[in-house]
Design a protein around this motif. Sequence first.
Motif, PDB file in Angstrom:
ATOM      1  N   CYS A  86      -0.650   1.798   1.053  1.00  0.00           N
ATOM      2  CA  CYS A  86      -1.333   0.744   0.286  1.00  0.00           C
ATOM      3  C   CYS A  86      -1.565  -0.500   1.140  1.00  0.00           C
ATOM      4  CB  CYS A  86      -0.522   0.380  -0.960  1.00  0.00           C
ATOM      5  SG  CYS A  86      -0.569   1.635  -2.241  1.00  0.00           S
ATOM      6  N   ARG A  87      -0.570  -0.885   1.930  1.00  0.00           N
ATOM      7  CA  ARG A  87      -0.728  -2.069   2.773  1.00  0.00           C
ATOM      8  C   ARG A  87      -1.806  -1.835   3.831  1.00  0.00           C
ATOM      9  NH1 ARG A  87       5.090  -3.852   2.330  1.00  0.00           N
ATOM     10  NH2 ARG A  87       4.882  -5.314   0.606  1.00  0.00           N
ATOM     11  N   ASP A  88      -1.830  -0.625   4.410  1.00  0.00           N
ATOM     12  CA  ASP A  88      -2.861  -0.308   5.399  1.00  0.00           C
ATOM     13  C   ASP A  88      -4.250  -0.345   4.781  1.00  0.00           C
ATOM     14  OD1 ASP A  88      -0.971  -0.026   7.357  1.00  0.00           O
ATOM     15  OD2 ASP A  88      -0.966   2.166   7.325  1.00  0.00           O
ATOM     16  N   ALA A  89      -4.350  -0.022   3.501  1.00  0.00           N
ATOM     17  CA  ALA A  89      -5.636  -0.044   2.799  1.00  0.00           C
ATOM     18  C   ALA A  89      -5.966  -1.445   2.292  1.00  0.00           C
ATOM     19  CB  ALA A  89      -5.622   0.943   1.635  1.00  0.00           C
ATOM     20  N   GLY A  90      -5.089  -2.411   2.544  1.00  0.00           N
ATOM     21  CA  GLY A  90      -5.354  -3.782   2.122  1.00  0.00           C
ATOM     22  C   GLY A  90      -4.992  -4.070   0.676  1.00  0.00           C
ATOM     23  N   GLN A  91      -4.170  -3.242   0.078  1.00  0.00           N
ATOM     24  CA  GLN A  91      -3.784  -3.413  -1.321  1.00  0.00           C
ATOM     25  C   GLN A  91      -2.325  -3.874  -1.417  1.00  0.00           C
ATOM     26  OE1 GLN A  91      -5.946  -3.194  -3.812  1.00  0.00           O
ATOM     27  NE2 GLN A  91      -7.536  -2.695  -2.333  1.00  0.00           N
ATOM     28  N   GLY A  92      -2.076  -5.103  -1.026  1.00  0.00           N
ATOM     29  CA  GLY A  92      -0.716  -5.642  -1.004  1.00  0.00           C
ATOM     30  C   GLY A  92      -0.087  -5.737  -2.385  1.00  0.00           C
TER      31      GLY A  92
END
Length: 126
Positions: A86-92
Motif C-alpha cells: 500500500c505504501r509503495d502504491a502511495g496509499q498511506g
Amino acid sequence: MVKVVMIGVAAIFLSLIAGNSKREYGFAIAMCAVAAIAVYGLSRVSLIIGQIQAFEKAIGLEHEYIAILLKMVGIAYLTQLAVSLCRDAGQGAIAGQIGFAGKISMLIVGLPVISSLVKTIGELLS
C-alpha cells in the motif's frame, strides 16, 4: 539468503533495462522475481516447523501455544507485506489502517496466552 539477494539484484537490473523499452516488461520481471523469492521462502517453512516441533518436545510446551505463536507471526508477515504494498502504491492511509487491523488481530489471537499468564501470576500470588 545469498540466493534471495542475487535474485533480487538481478531482477532490479533486468527490470531497469527492460523497463526502458516497455514498462510492462520491467513489471513482469519484477513480478517473476517476487514469485521466485516467495517460492524459495515458502520452501524453507518446513524447516522452521520441524525446528518448532523439536522445541515443543524438548521444552514440553503445549501445542496450543506454538500454534498461537505461529498465527501471530503469520499475521505480522502478512500485515507487513500488505502495508508495504500500500505504501509503495502511495496509499498511506490504507496502509495505516491495515497496520492497525493487524495489531488488533495479533492481540485477539494472543488473548489465550495473556489469560493463561494472568491466571498463573494469580496462582503464584495466592
